[in-house]
Scaffold this motif. Structure first.
Motif, PDB file in Angstrom:
ATOM      1  N   PHE A  59      12.458  -5.047  85.196  1.00  0.00           N
ATOM      2  CA  PHE A  59      13.613  -5.920  85.420  1.00  0.00           C
ATOM      3  C   PHE A  59      13.680  -6.386  86.872  1.00  0.00           C
ATOM      4  O   PHE A  59      14.724  -6.876  87.305  1.00  0.00           O
ATOM      5  CB  PHE A  59      14.912  -5.184  85.062  1.00  0.00           C
ATOM      6  N   GLN A  60      12.598  -6.252  87.605  1.00  0.00           N
ATOM      7  CA  GLN A  60      12.568  -6.635  89.012  1.00  0.00           C
ATOM      8  C   GLN A  60      11.472  -7.664  89.272  1.00  0.00           C
ATOM      9  O   GLN A  60      10.479  -7.743  88.538  1.00  0.00           O
ATOM     10  CB  GLN A  60      12.315  -5.412  89.901  1.00  0.00           C
ATOM     11  N   HIS A  61      11.676  -8.430  90.323  1.00  0.00           N
ATOM     12  CA  HIS A  61      10.619  -9.314  90.815  1.00  0.00           C
ATOM     13  C   HIS A  61       9.787  -8.505  91.819  1.00  0.00           C
ATOM     14  O   HIS A  61      10.055  -8.489  93.013  1.00  0.00           O
ATOM     15  CB  HIS A  61      11.221 -10.556  91.483  1.00  0.00           C
ATOM     16  N   TYR A  62       8.781  -7.831  91.281  1.00  0.00           N
ATOM     17  CA  TYR A  62       8.008  -6.862  92.054  1.00  0.00           C
ATOM     18  C   TYR A  62       6.651  -7.462  92.376  1.00  0.00           C
ATOM     19  O   TYR A  62       5.844  -7.747  91.487  1.00  0.00           O
ATOM     20  CB  TYR A  62       7.834  -5.566  91.243  1.00  0.00           C
ATOM     21  N   THR A  63       6.393  -7.656  93.670  1.00  0.00           N
ATOM     22  CA  THR A  63       5.150  -8.276  94.139  1.00  0.00           C
ATOM     23  C   THR A  63       4.514  -7.381  95.195  1.00  0.00           C
ATOM     24  O   THR A  63       5.125  -6.394  95.649  1.00  0.00           O
ATOM     25  CB  THR A  63       5.441  -9.658  94.734  1.00  0.00           C
ATOM     26  N   PRO A  64       3.273  -7.702  95.635  1.00  0.00           N
ATOM     27  CA  PRO A  64       2.670  -6.906  96.720  1.00  0.00           C
ATOM     28  C   PRO A  64       3.521  -6.874  97.993  1.00  0.00           C
ATOM     29  O   PRO A  64       3.485  -5.898  98.739  1.00  0.00           O
ATOM     30  CB  PRO A  64       1.332  -7.620  96.965  1.00  0.00           C
ATOM     31  N   ARG A  65       4.303  -7.929  98.217  1.00  0.00           N
ATOM     32  CA  ARG A  65       5.162  -7.946  99.394  1.00  0.00           C
ATOM     33  C   ARG A  65       6.210  -6.847  99.338  1.00  0.00           C
ATOM     34  O   ARG A  65       6.654  -6.330 100.377  1.00  0.00           O
ATOM     35  CB  ARG A  65       5.842  -9.310  99.501  1.00  0.00           C
ATOM     36  N   THR A  66       6.591  -6.452  98.129  1.00  0.00           N
ATOM     37  CA  THR A  66       7.601  -5.412  97.956  1.00  0.00           C
ATOM     38  C   THR A  66       7.162  -4.095  98.576  1.00  0.00           C
ATOM     39  O   THR A  66       7.991  -3.323  99.078  1.00  0.00           O
ATOM     40  CB  THR A  66       7.901  -5.223  96.461  1.00  0.00           C
ATOM     41  N   PHE A  67       5.853  -3.799  98.561  1.00  0.00           N
ATOM     42  CA  PHE A  67       5.358  -2.553  99.117  1.00  0.00           C
ATOM     43  C   PHE A  67       5.609  -2.472 100.625  1.00  0.00           C
ATOM     44  O   PHE A  67       5.684  -1.378 101.187  1.00  0.00           O
ATOM     45  CB  PHE A  67       3.863  -2.402  98.833  1.00  0.00           C
ATOM     46  N   LEU A 284      -1.283  -9.662  90.105  1.00  0.00           N
ATOM     47  CA  LEU A 284      -0.373  -8.951  91.012  1.00  0.00           C
ATOM     48  C   LEU A 284       1.097  -9.209  90.691  1.00  0.00           C
ATOM     49  O   LEU A 284       1.950  -9.216  91.581  1.00  0.00           O
ATOM     50  CB  LEU A 284      -0.669  -9.325  92.472  1.00  0.00           C
ATOM     51  N   ASP A 285       1.393  -9.401  89.416  1.00  0.00           N
ATOM     52  CA  ASP A 285       2.771  -9.512  88.954  1.00  0.00           C
ATOM     53  C   ASP A 285       3.131  -8.187  88.292  1.00  0.00           C
ATOM     54  O   ASP A 285       3.015  -8.020  87.073  1.00  0.00           O
ATOM     55  CB  ASP A 285       2.924 -10.675  87.974  1.00  0.00           C
ATOM     56  N   PHE A 286       3.595  -7.243  89.095  1.00  0.00           N
ATOM     57  CA  PHE A 286       3.829  -5.895  88.601  1.00  0.00           C
ATOM     58  C   PHE A 286       5.005  -5.826  87.636  1.00  0.00           C
ATOM     59  O   PHE A 286       5.061  -4.930  86.784  1.00  0.00           O
ATOM     60  CB  PHE A 286       4.059  -4.944  89.775  1.00  0.00           C
ATOM     61  N   GLY A 287       5.949  -6.747  87.760  1.00  0.00           N
ATOM     62  CA  GLY A 287       7.081  -6.751  86.846  1.00  0.00           C
ATOM     63  C   GLY A 287       6.659  -7.064  85.423  1.00  0.00           C
ATOM     64  O   GLY A 287       7.032  -6.361  84.479  1.00  0.00           O
ATOM     65  N   GLN A 288       5.854  -8.117  85.254  1.00  0.00           N
ATOM     66  CA  GLN A 288       5.387  -8.465  83.917  1.00  0.00           C
ATOM     67  C   GLN A 288       4.405  -7.411  83.397  1.00  0.00           C
ATOM     68  O   GLN A 288       4.382  -7.115  82.198  1.00  0.00           O
ATOM     69  CB  GLN A 288       4.727  -9.839  83.929  1.00  0.00           C
ATOM     70  N   GLY A 289       3.593  -6.857  84.281  1.00  0.00           N
ATOM     71  CA  GLY A 289       2.709  -5.782  83.866  1.00  0.00           C
ATOM     72  C   GLY A 289       3.482  -4.578  83.363  1.00  0.00           C
ATOM     73  O   GLY A 289       3.075  -3.921  82.391  1.00  0.00           O
ATOM     74  N   ALA A 290       4.620  -4.289  83.995  1.00  0.00           N
ATOM     75  CA  ALA A 290       5.457  -3.180  83.549  1.00  0.00           C
ATOM     76  C   ALA A 290       6.048  -3.448  82.171  1.00  0.00           C
ATOM     77  O   ALA A 290       6.237  -2.522  81.372  1.00  0.00           O
ATOM     78  CB  ALA A 290       6.576  -2.925  84.564  1.00  0.00           C
ATOM     79  N   VAL A 291       6.333  -4.701  81.869  1.00  0.00           N
ATOM     80  CA  VAL A 291       6.870  -5.045  80.543  1.00  0.00           C
ATOM     81  C   VAL A 291       5.861  -4.686  79.454  1.00  0.00           C
ATOM     82  O   VAL A 291       6.203  -4.039  78.456  1.00  0.00           O
ATOM     83  CB  VAL A 291       7.218  -6.545  80.485  1.00  0.00           C
ATOM     84  N   VAL A 292       4.610  -5.107  79.645  1.00  0.00           N
ATOM     85  CA  VAL A 292       3.584  -4.799  78.643  1.00  0.00           C
ATOM     86  C   VAL A 292       3.357  -3.290  78.571  1.00  0.00           C
ATOM     87  O   VAL A 292       3.144  -2.726  77.491  1.00  0.00           O
ATOM     88  CB  VAL A 292       2.274  -5.534  78.973  1.00  0.00           C
TER      89      VAL A 292
END
Length: 319
Positions: A59-67, A284-292
């Motif tokens: 449910f987040q916009h999680y990108t490499p910049r987030t790290f 590198l779209d960790f949010g969509q990867g987390a959905v799957v």
């Protein structure tokens, strides 16, 4: 001489608490919790926290910049809508279903046949059974690379052998044809999973009392009737374990597909596992990867519940 109870008091016996037996029970309960606590902490740290974190990440916009910034704003169901609207997700869901069903049916049928075959004692049964374990012992990536060479359309041993036996007129594009690549991946996974099914089912066959087979023979039951009426019912709990564990390990397979076909050709071998990898570590779209990933967890949880219910019914019948 008579005894008179004082007002507000009672002559009834009041049980004494805090005795030796009570203290022993408290120490025993504390000791049990001391044994359980490490397992609970381990489950919370390595299963509970990652699961909750993965759900939140979807449910987040999680990108490499987030790290680096630590900023991962919530975007509601945007990730879920994008994933479900992506045709690749729908296709990969169907590919995963075909891959899992084909693998489980092939592995179980051949594993059961080999288990029944080796349950009959004969010379060299042990060495041959040990050799059949090799596909299970070899790392999956190594097996995939070897099979990629064997299935090569130009220099592969499989096409050469089939051509020499006059079974095919032209080389089969095992890994480069969208209509054949998924079938090839299923066949390779069947080859890898046969030993696991054989070993578990062979152990279950050894636990069936010989007296049941003798009684069936005395009643005039043939080989097929004995297998259907004696072997399969007695083997049911083992079959449940084999199928559920096989499903749990097959539905999330990633390394085999990546090393064998890379998800191609034309995304014909993309599964939920490969889509998760592609979204998270290539796009590198960790949010969509987390959905799957959550979809994979949900599917596995459903089959885990079915497994527990099946086991409970088996235990109830035994009682």
């Amino acid at each position: 001489m008579t005894l008179t109870a004082a007002p507000g008091t009672s002559l009834s016996h009041t049980p004494v608490t805090g005795g030796p037996s009570h203290r022993r029970g408290g120490r025993a309960a504390l000791l049990r919790w001391c044994f359980v606590l490490p397992a609970v902490l381990y489950m919370l740290a390595f299963f509970g926290y990652p699961l909750v974190r993965n759900v939140v990440m979807s449910f987040q916009h999680y990108t490499p910049r987030t790290f680096f910034t630590g900023e991962a704003p919530f975007n509601g169901f945007d990730n879920w809508r994008k994933v479900f609207a992506n045709p690749l997700f729908t296709d990969s869901l169907g590919h995963t279903l075909l891959f899992v069903l084909g693998s489980l049916l092939g592995q179980f049928a051949l594993g059961l046949a080999l288990a029944v075959f080796f349950s009959r004692r004969f010379r060299l049964a042990g060495p041959v059974r040990a050799l059949l374990l090799l596909p299970w012992l070899v790392p999956m990536v190594v097996s995939a690379v070897v099979w990629r060479k064997l299935l090569d359309q130009d220099t592969g041993v499989v096409n050469t052998l089939l051509t020499n036996l006059h079974l095919i007129d032209s080389p089969v594009h095992w890994l480069s044809s969208p209509g054949v690549a998924l079938t090839s991946a299923v066949l390779v996974n069947i080859w890898i999973g046969i030993p696991f099914n054989m070993v578990i089912l062979y152990g279950g066959l050894q636990e069936i009392p010989r007296e049941l087979y003798e009684a069936a023979a005395l009643d005039g039951a043939g080989a097929w009737r004995t297998f259907r009426s004696v072997t399969l019912p007695m083997l049911r709990p083992v079959v449940t374990v084999v199928l559920v564990l096989g499903f749990m390990s097959t539905v999330k397979i990633l390394d085999l597909i990546l090393a064998l076909t890379g998800g191609g050709p034309a995304d014909s071998t993309q599964t939920l596992g490969t889509v998760t990898y592609q979204l998270s570590f290539q796009q590198l779209d960790f949010g969509q990867g987390a959905v799957v990933g959550n979809v994979l967890i949900l599917v596995s949880a459903v089959f885990a519940v079915l497994y527990l219910r099946a086991n409970r019914s088996d235990f109830g019948q035994e009682k």
